[in-house]
Enzyme design. Structure first.
Site, PDB file in Angstrom:
ATOM      1  N   GLN A  88       3.411  33.550  28.586  1.00  0.00           N
ATOM      2  CA  GLN A  88       2.363  34.497  28.199  1.00  0.00           C
ATOM      3  C   GLN A  88       2.890  35.413  27.100  1.00  0.00           C
ATOM      4  OE1 GLN A  88       0.301  36.105  32.040  1.00  0.00           O
ATOM      5  NE2 GLN A  88       2.314  35.355  32.640  1.00  0.00           N
ATOM      6  N   HIS A 106      -0.830  32.873  25.192  1.00  0.00           N
ATOM      7  CA  HIS A 106      -1.452  34.101  24.681  1.00  0.00           C
ATOM      8  C   HIS A 106      -1.158  34.324  23.194  1.00  0.00           C
ATOM      9  CE1 HIS A 106      -1.825  35.991  28.988  1.00  0.00           C
ATOM     10  NE2 HIS A 106      -2.728  35.064  28.745  1.00  0.00           N
ATOM     11  N   CYS A 114      -6.921  33.023  10.888  1.00  0.00           N
ATOM     12  CA  CYS A 114      -8.118  33.408  10.135  1.00  0.00           C
ATOM     13  C   CYS A 114      -9.323  33.383  11.073  1.00  0.00           C
ATOM     14  CB  CYS A 114      -8.339  32.446   8.970  1.00  0.00           C
ATOM     15  SG  CYS A 114      -9.874  32.840   8.086  1.00  0.00           S
ATOM     16  N   SER A 174       3.478  39.771  36.426  1.00  0.00           N
ATOM     17  CA  SER A 174       2.947  40.610  37.516  1.00  0.00           C
ATOM     18  C   SER A 174       1.762  39.982  38.236  1.00  0.00           C
ATOM     19  CB  SER A 174       2.526  41.976  36.957  1.00  0.00           C
ATOM     20  OG  SER A 174       1.474  41.809  36.029  1.00  0.00           O
ATOM     21  N   LEU A 199      11.494  40.985  39.959  1.00  0.00           N
ATOM     22  CA  LEU A 199      12.165  42.142  40.563  1.00  0.00           C
ATOM     23  C   LEU A 199      11.486  42.546  41.856  1.00  0.00           C
ATOM     24  CD1 LEU A 199      12.686  44.519  37.484  1.00  0.00           C
ATOM     25  CD2 LEU A 199      14.394  43.062  38.613  1.00  0.00           C
ATOM     26  N   GLU A 200      10.180  42.202  41.958  1.00  0.00           N
ATOM     27  CA  GLU A 200       9.384  42.578  43.135  1.00  0.00           C
ATOM     28  C   GLU A 200       8.262  41.567  43.277  1.00  0.00           C
ATOM     29  OE1 GLU A 200       8.106  46.451  41.872  1.00  0.00           O
ATOM     30  OE2 GLU A 200       6.502  45.622  40.635  1.00  0.00           O
ATOM     31  N   ALA A 216      16.080  38.802  35.813  1.00  0.00           N
ATOM     32  CA  ALA A 216      15.997  37.415  35.339  1.00  0.00           C
ATOM     33  C   ALA A 216      17.313  36.904  34.757  1.00  0.00           C
ATOM     34  CB  ALA A 216      14.878  37.306  34.298  1.00  0.00           C
TER      35      ALA A 216
HETATM   36  C1  BJW Z   1      11.205  41.462  35.682  1.00  0.00           C
HETATM   37  C2  BJW Z   1      12.188  42.111  34.974  1.00  0.00           C
HETATM   38  C3  BJW Z   1      13.421  41.489  34.946  1.00  0.00           C
HETATM   39  C4  BJW Z   1      10.472  43.315  34.812  1.00  0.00           C
HETATM   40  N1  BJW Z   1      13.599  40.338  35.586  1.00  0.00           N
HETATM   41  N2  BJW Z   1      11.389  40.313  36.317  1.00  0.00           N
HETATM   42  C5  BJW Z   1     -11.795  39.420  37.142  1.00  0.00           C
HETATM   43  C6  BJW Z   1     -11.168  38.404  37.880  1.00  0.00           C
HETATM   44  C7  BJW Z   1     -10.471  37.385  37.246  1.00  0.00           C
HETATM   45  C8  BJW Z   1     -10.363  37.378  35.869  1.00  0.00           C
HETATM   46  C9  BJW Z   1     -10.964  38.372  35.145  1.00  0.00           C
HETATM   47  C10 BJW Z   1     -11.687  39.383  35.773  1.00  0.00           C
HETATM   48  N3  BJW Z   1     -12.166  40.218  34.812  1.00  0.00           N
HETATM   49  C11 BJW Z   1     -11.758  39.764  33.605  1.00  0.00           C
HETATM   50  C12 BJW Z   1     -11.028  38.636  33.790  1.00  0.00           C
HETATM   51  C13 BJW Z   1     -10.363  37.811  32.754  1.00  0.00           C
HETATM   52  C14 BJW Z   1      -9.194  38.518  32.112  1.00  0.00           C
HETATM   53  C15 BJW Z   1      -8.282  39.118  33.168  1.00  0.00           C
HETATM   54  O1  BJW Z   1      -7.437  38.461  33.754  1.00  0.00           O
HETATM   55  N4  BJW Z   1      -8.423  40.416  33.431  1.00  0.00           N
HETATM   56  C16 BJW Z   1      -7.621  41.053  34.470  1.00  0.00           C
HETATM   57  C17 BJW Z   1      -7.160  42.408  33.978  1.00  0.00           C
HETATM   58  C18 BJW Z   1      -8.422  41.079  35.739  1.00  0.00           C
HETATM   59  N5  BJW Z   1      -8.478  37.483  31.372  1.00  0.00           N
HETATM   60  C19 BJW Z   1      -8.825  37.160  30.133  1.00  0.00           C
HETATM   61  O2  BJW Z   1      -9.707  37.743  29.515  1.00  0.00           O
HETATM   62  C20 BJW Z   1      -8.108  35.978  29.521  1.00  0.00           C
HETATM   63  N6  BJW Z   1      -9.055  35.043  29.067  1.00  0.00           N
HETATM   64  C21 BJW Z   1      -9.897  34.407  29.913  1.00  0.00           C
HETATM   65  O3  BJW Z   1      -9.897  34.610  31.114  1.00  0.00           O
HETATM   66  O4  BJW Z   1     -10.710  33.474  29.303  1.00  0.00           O
HETATM   67  C22 BJW Z   1     -11.689  32.792  30.127  1.00  0.00           C
HETATM   68  C23 BJW Z   1     -11.153  31.609  30.873  1.00  0.00           C
HETATM   69  C24 BJW Z   1     -11.897  31.112  31.924  1.00  0.00           C
HETATM   70  C25 BJW Z   1     -11.431  30.020  32.641  1.00  0.00           C
HETATM   71  C26 BJW Z   1     -10.251  29.397  32.298  1.00  0.00           C
HETATM   72  C27 BJW Z   1      -9.555  29.873  31.243  1.00  0.00           C
HETATM   73  C28 BJW Z   1      -9.998  30.989  30.544  1.00  0.00           C
HETATM   74  C29 BJW Z   1      -7.264  36.417  28.340  1.00  0.00           C
HETATM   75  C30 BJW Z   1      -6.100  37.247  28.756  1.00  0.00           C
HETATM   76  C31 BJW Z   1      -5.358  37.786  27.551  1.00  0.00           C
HETATM   77  C32 BJW Z   1      -4.171  38.653  27.946  1.00  0.00           C
HETATM   78  N7  BJW Z   1      -3.663  39.295  26.816  1.00  0.00           N
HETATM   79  C33 BJW Z   1      -2.501  40.168  26.945  1.00  0.00           C
HETATM   80  C34 BJW Z   1      -2.304  40.956  25.609  1.00  0.00           C
HETATM   81  C35 BJW Z   1      -2.126  40.075  24.424  1.00  0.00           C
HETATM   82  C36 BJW Z   1      -0.719  39.596  24.232  1.00  0.00           C
HETATM   83  C37 BJW Z   1       0.224  40.694  23.769  1.00  0.00           C
HETATM   84  O5  BJW Z   1      -0.196  41.684  23.156  1.00  0.00           O
HETATM   85  O6  BJW Z   1       1.443  40.526  24.004  1.00  0.00           O
HETATM   86  O7  BJW Z   1      -1.350  39.402  27.305  1.00  0.00           O
HETATM   87  S1  BJW Z   1      -2.633  41.346  28.275  1.00  0.00           S
HETATM   88  C38 BJW Z   1      -0.930  41.336  28.705  1.00  0.00           C
HETATM   89  O8  BJW Z   1      -0.831  40.909  30.083  1.00  0.00           O
HETATM   90  C39 BJW Z   1      -0.297  40.246  27.838  1.00  0.00           C
HETATM   91  C40 BJW Z   1       0.541  39.516  28.852  1.00  0.00           C
HETATM   92  O9  BJW Z   1       0.817  38.205  28.410  1.00  0.00           O
HETATM   93  C41 BJW Z   1      -0.272  39.590  30.112  1.00  0.00           C
HETATM   94  C42 BJW Z   1       0.500  39.388  31.382  1.00  0.00           C
HETATM   95  O10 BJW Z   1       1.436  40.413  31.567  1.00  0.00           O
HETATM   96  P1  BJW Z   1       2.852  40.093  32.230  1.00  0.00           P
HETATM   97  O11 BJW Z   1       3.623  39.189  31.354  1.00  0.00           O
HETATM   98  O12 BJW Z   1       2.641  39.662  33.621  1.00  0.00           O
HETATM   99  O13 BJW Z   1       3.560  41.527  32.136  1.00  0.00           O
HETATM  100  P2  BJW Z   1       3.508  42.756  33.179  1.00  0.00           P
HETATM  101  O14 BJW Z   1       4.013  43.939  32.472  1.00  0.00           O
HETATM  102  O15 BJW Z   1       2.200  42.850  33.833  1.00  0.00           O
HETATM  103  O16 BJW Z   1       4.547  42.316  34.328  1.00  0.00           O
HETATM  104  C43 BJW Z   1       5.940  42.211  34.084  1.00  0.00           C
HETATM  105  C44 BJW Z   1       6.585  41.641  35.331  1.00  0.00           C
HETATM  106  O17 BJW Z   1       7.971  41.425  35.071  1.00  0.00           O
HETATM  107  C45 BJW Z   1       6.508  42.581  36.553  1.00  0.00           C
HETATM  108  O18 BJW Z   1       6.101  41.826  37.691  1.00  0.00           O
HETATM  109  C46 BJW Z   1       7.962  43.071  36.733  1.00  0.00           C
HETATM  110  O19 BJW Z   1       8.316  43.263  38.110  1.00  0.00           O
HETATM  111  C47 BJW Z   1       8.739  41.910  36.154  1.00  0.00           C
HETATM  112  N8  BJW Z   1      10.030  42.276  35.587  1.00  0.00           N
HETATM  113  N9  BJW Z   1      11.624  43.313  34.449  1.00  0.00           N
HETATM  114  C48 BJW Z   1      12.521  39.812  36.278  1.00  0.00           C
HETATM  115  N10 BJW Z   1      14.460  42.077  34.286  1.00  0.00           N
END
Ligand code: BJW
Length: 230
Positions: A88, A106, A114, A174, A199-200, A216
Site C-alpha cells: 500500500q 495505492h 495524466c 493497521s 507492533l500491535e 519489522a
Molecule cells: C509497525 C512499525 C514497525 C508501525 N514494525 N509495524 C466503509 C467500509 C469499507 C470500506 C469503505 C467504507 N467507507 C469507505 C470505504 C472505502 C475506503 C476505505 O477503506 N475507507 C476506510 C477509511 C473505511 N477505501 C477506498 O476508498 C479505496 N478504494 C476503494 O475502496 O475503491 C472501491 C473498491 C471496491 C471494491 C474492490 C476494490 C475497490 C482507496 C483507498 C486509498 C487509500 N489511500 C491512502 C492515501 C494515499 C497513499 C499515500 O498518500 O501514501 O493510502 S490512505 C493511507 O492508508 C494510505 C495507506 O496506504 C493506507 C493504509 O495505511 P497503513 O499502511 O495501514 O498505515 P497506518 O498508519 O494506518 O498503519 C501503520 C501500521 O504499522 C500500524 O498498525 C502500526 O502498528 C504498524 N507499525 N511501526 C511493524 N516498526
C-alpha cells in the site's frame, strides 16, 4: 507453502524514517485526509495536494530500504514457489531493496499520471499544479496516487493470486483501509495460512491465525529465515 502473498503497509517503512498515517503524530495528525488524499481535495486545492506529495517524494528519496524490505527480496529470490508483494506504500523501498514481483496498489510517489489521457511518466522531484502531460499536452498532471474513493490498482491480479495463496502475511498495516483490509478474509476463503506481523494487533487482527509482534526490521528477517528453513 508454494504461493505466498504479502501485504505491506506504512509500518514496514517506519524504521527507514518514513512516517506512518495513523500514529499519534503520523501524517493524518498533521494533515486533513479529506484535503490531501481525495479527488475532491485535489480539485479544491491542487497546490496543497501537489506540495504534500512533493514533500513525501523528497522524504522517500532520502530513505533507504531496511532489513525488512531486504528480507522480503531474499524470500522472493530463495523460495521455490511464487512470492507476490502487494504494497500500500507509495515509496519505492521494496524495489530498491530488491523485490521484483511487486504491486503498488495505492500508486507511487515517483510517478505522475495524466487525469485527461491516463498516460504515466516519472514524476519530477517537484511537481507543480497544472503541469502539462507529455503525451497529450493537457494541463492535467496529478500525483499517481490512489486517493479515497478511487479504485486501487491491479485488483483483478491481486484477488486472483489471493485465491491461490497457501500463505498470506500482512506486515505493518493497521487494517483500517479497504480493500486491503479484506485480503485476509479472501486468503482464508482460499484455505491459506495467515500471519500478521505488527507492533500491535490491527483492526482485522482477530482474523489472522498467527501473530508475530515486534518491529519489522527484527521480526521480518527472522520470519523469512524460519520460512526458508522449513
Ligand atoms: C509497525 C512499525 C514497525 C508501525 N514494525 N509495524 C466503509 C467500509 C469499507 C470500506 C469503505 C467504507 N467507507 C469507505 C470505504 C472505502 C475506503 C476505505 O477503506 N475507507 C476506510 C477509511 C473505511 N477505501 C477506498 O476508498 C479505496 N478504494 C476503494 O475502496 O475503491 C472501491 C473498491 C471496491 C471494491 C474492490 C476494490 C475497490 C482507496 C483507498 C486509498 C487509500 N489511500 C491512502 C492515501 C494515499 C497513499 C499515500 O498518500 O501514501 O493510502 S490512505 C493511507 O492508508 C494510505 C495507506 O496506504 C493506507 C493504509 O495505511 P497503513 O499502511 O495501514 O498505515 P497506518 O498508519 O494506518 O498503519 C501503520 C501500521 O504499522 C500500524 O498498525 C502500526 O502498528 C504498524 N507499525 N511501526 C511493524 N516498526
Amino acid at each position: 507453502m508454494s504461493n505466498i502473498v504479502i501485504l505491506t503497509g506504512a509500518g514496514i517503512s517506519a524504521e527507514s524514517g518514513l512516517e506512518t498515517f495513523r500514529a499519534e503524530t503520523g501524517l493524518w495528525a498533521q494533515h486533513r485526509v479529506e484535503d490531501v488524499a481525495t479527488p475532491e481535495g485535489f480539485a479544491r486545492d491542487p497546490k496543497l495536494v501537489v506540495d504534500f506529495y512533493n514533500t513525501r517524494r523528497a522524504q522517500a528519496a532520502e530513505a533507504a530500504p531496511n532489513a525488512a524490505h531486504k528480507a522480503l527480496a531474499r524470500l522472493e529470490a530463495e523460495h521455490s514457489g511464487r512470492v507476490l508483494v502487494v504494497t500500500q506504500n507509495v515509496d519505492a523501498l521494496h524495489e530498491r531493496g530488491g523485490t521484483r514481483n511487486l504491486i503498488h496498489m495505492h500508486g507511487a510517489v515517483n510517478s505522475a499520471l495524466c487525469a485527461a489521457c491516463d498516460h504515466r511518466w516519472e514524476a519530477p522531484m517537484v511537481m507543480a499544479a497544472g503541469d502539462t502531460c507529455p503525451a497529450c499536452s493537457q494541463p492535467a498532471a496529478r500525483p499517481d496516487i490512489v486517493w479515497f474513493g478511487e479504485m486501487p490498482y491491479q485488483m483483478d491480479e491481486i484477488f486472483e493470486t489471493l485465491g491461490q495463496a497457501d500463505l498470506f502475511a500482512a506486515i505493518g498495516t493497521s487494517g483500517n483501509v479497504y480493500p486491503a483490509a479484506g485480503f485476509v478474509a479472501e486468503a482464508r476463503r482460499a484455505g491459506a495460512d495467515t500471519v500478521e506481523i505488527n507492533l500491535e494487533p490491527s483492526s482485522v487482527g482477530s482474523q489472522f491465525a498467527r501473530h508475530i509482534t515486534g518491529p519489522a526490521t527484527q521480526t521480518v528477517p527472522a520470519w523469512v529465515d524460519a520460512l526458508l528453513a522449513s
